[in-house]
Design an enzyme around this catalytic site. Structure first.
Site, PDB file in Angstrom:
ATOM      1  CE  LYS A  10      -0.282  -0.158   5.031  1.00 52.33           C
ATOM      2  NZ  LYS A  10      -1.085  -0.588   6.190  1.00 52.33           N
ATOM      3  NE  ARG A  55      -6.896   1.026  11.797  1.00 52.62           N
ATOM      4  CZ  ARG A  55      -5.643   0.858  11.343  1.00 52.62           C
ATOM      5  NH1 ARG A  55      -4.803   1.881  11.331  1.00 52.62           N
ATOM      6  NH2 ARG A  55      -5.240  -0.308  10.893  1.00 52.62           N
ATOM      7  CE1 TYR A 100      13.416  31.626   3.992  1.00 57.17           C
ATOM      8  CE2 TYR A 100      13.627  29.247   3.674  1.00 57.17           C
ATOM      9  CZ  TYR A 100      13.424  30.523   3.154  1.00 57.17           C
ATOM     10  OH  TYR A 100      13.242  30.691   1.812  1.00 57.17           O
ATOM     11  CG  MET A 114      10.118  23.666  -1.262  1.00 60.40           C
ATOM     12  SD  MET A 114       9.169  24.713  -2.369  1.00 60.40           S
ATOM     13  CE  MET A 114       8.083  25.553  -1.236  1.00 60.40           C
TER      14      MET A 114
HETATM   15  C1  LIG Z   1      -0.318  -1.580   6.824  1.00 58.96           C
HETATM   16  C2  LIG Z   1      -0.921  -2.848   7.260  1.00 58.96           C
HETATM   17  C3  LIG Z   1      -0.128  -3.989   7.451  1.00 58.96           C
HETATM   18  C4  LIG Z   1       1.375  -3.964   7.429  1.00 58.96           C
HETATM   19  O1  LIG Z   1       1.825  -3.349   8.609  1.00 58.96           O
HETATM   20  P1  LIG Z   1       3.395  -3.224   8.963  1.00 58.96           P
HETATM   21  O2  LIG Z   1       3.439  -2.745  10.356  1.00 58.96           O
HETATM   22  O3  LIG Z   1       3.943  -2.224   7.994  1.00 58.96           O
HETATM   23  O4  LIG Z   1       3.985  -4.567   8.749  1.00 58.96           O
HETATM   24  C5  LIG Z   1      -0.780  -5.170   7.725  1.00 58.96           C
HETATM   25  N1  LIG Z   1      -2.129  -5.227   7.841  1.00 58.96           N
HETATM   26  C6  LIG Z   1      -2.906  -4.146   7.699  1.00 58.96           C
HETATM   27  C7  LIG Z   1      -4.380  -4.262   7.862  1.00 58.96           C
HETATM   28  C8  LIG Z   1      -2.338  -2.915   7.414  1.00 58.96           C
HETATM   29  O5  LIG Z   1      -3.113  -1.840   7.280  1.00 58.96           O
END
Ligand SMILES: *Cc1c(COP(=O)(O)O)cnc(C)c1O
Length: 364
Positions: free
Chosen positions: A37, A133, A257, A305
């Site tokens: 992802k 969640r 800055y 930047m």
């Molecule tokens: C992002 C995610 C993972 C992977 O998590 P890591 O801590 O990066 O290994 C696994 N399962 C779900 C549902 C996630 O959202």
């Protein structure tokens, strides 16, 4: 002047393959959902998936668009939507592209019940085992499961998934409670998945039939007090740039800055072509380490930047064009993240499109 190497992320695909092999040793009985992802945690979802496809059993993404990008690139292994689909109209797309979906709420269940599909969808029932969640609450699981069983649009047997809230805290009892809630509620004989990186590394009881490694694949630790390297993993991304100026600064003069850093003695300041426009956090404080010519030097002055400034020291021999490493080989992203007050997940994921991606060791 030498040719420039401005902000570049070198992605070492051999290290990536090494890390997957390490995970397979640690969770030897589990199948692997490789998590790609957020553009493969900033490493490039397609090149990462292509490099790991032969060794992965499936892939995991957060958004439908991410799954379709992998399909367009020729990835044919199953892909799981970790948060499921967001609209009724997504269902025919899931079916046409062999996408598995998490189902975590009533709205998704109702969409499945009402859809007109020519073949069933592969679903993972997401159980809220304590993170609160996403997921179906334990007391609602029996009815939820019986409706899924009755739904012809859902492939049987069902699959089960959950997620830890505190698995990176090795003493936290919540994780064992989550495992026991999960294993009690998941139907017997079904495929189950609860472990992400910290579960894989620290909680062997969580491995079950499937594990879902993300950050550790990229050679970054999920723990705040332990680098991935110390556990036998190799950093995959090295963020590099170069010095574009070396300047003299006198004692008492400030840099950048807001004049947030002042030289205590005469010194040389290196200006590196890397800034928050590349995704290097502006919140990095004075003292955050950067590697120049193999040695660590401290950030001096606010990140701007397109540039950041480091204190090279009065006797430095560093020249314009010399290479800088912001994190990766020799400087764990975990350590940089600690200075900045964030986690390395955020550092690698937030690089911008201006950073050139370079892939090393493409061949298997
Ligand atoms: C992002 C995610 C993972 C992977 O998590 P890591 O801590 O990066 O290994 C696994 N399962 C779900 C549902 C996630 O959202």
């Amino acid at each position: 002047m030498k040719p420039t190497l401005a902000a570049t992320a070198c992605v070492n695909l051999a290290a990536l393959r090494h890390n997957l092999a390490q995970i397979k040793q640690t969770a030897a009985k589990s199948k692997i959902t490789t998590i790609v992802k957020a553009n493969g945690y900033g490493h490039g979802a397609v090149p990462v998936a292509l490099a790991l496809e032969s060794e992965s059993d499936s892939f995991g993404v957060a958004r439908l668009e991410e799954a379709l990008e992998l399909r367009s690139a020729g990835i044919s292994k199953p892909i799981l939507l970790l948060e499921g689909f967001y609209a009724d109209s997504d269902l025919p797309i899931l079916q046409a592209n062999n996408l598995h979906t998490a189902v975590h709420c009533l709205e998704q269940l109702e969409a499945l019940e009402q859809a007109q599909l020519s073949s069933p969808i592969k679903v993972w029932v997401k159980i809220d085992t304590g993170m609160h969640r996403l997921g179906v609450r334990p007391e609602q699981i029996p009815e939820f499961i019986s409706r899924l069983h009755a739904c012809p649009n859902v492939e049987k047997p069902l699959r089960f998934i959950s997620h830890f809230g505190c698995a990176d805290e090795l003493e936290n009892p919540i994780t064992m409670q989550q495992i026991s809630v999960f294993t009690e509620l998941a139907e017997s004989g079904c495929e189950r998945s609860i472990a992400a990186s910290s579960g894989i590394l620290a909680w062997p009881d969580s491995h079950l039939e499937w594990v879902r490694p993300g950050i550790i694949l990229y050679g970054v630790s999920p723990f705040s007090d332990k680098t991935a390297q110390s556990m036998g993993y190799q950093p995959v991304m090295t963020l590099k740039s170069q010095l574009i100026a070396v300047r003299e600064v006198k004692a008492g003069e400030s840099v950048g800055y807001g004049a947030t850093w002042t030289a205590k003695q005469d010194t040389k300041i290196g200006v590196i072509a890397m800034g928050y426009g590349d995704g290097y956090p502006r919140t990095a404080p004075n003292g955050t380490p950067v590697i120049i010519n193999g040695r660590r030097v401290p950030l001096a002055g606010r990140v701007s930047m397109d540039m950041l400034t480091v204190d090279l020291g009065a006797n430095s021999q560093d020249k314009v064009g010399d290479k800088a490493i912001l994190w990766g080989e020799g400087l764990p992203a975990e350590e940089v993240a600690q200075h900045i007050g964030t986690i390395a997940y955020e550092l690698v994921t937030k690089l911008t499109g201006r950073v050139e991606m370079v892939y090393l060791n493409e061949q298997v």
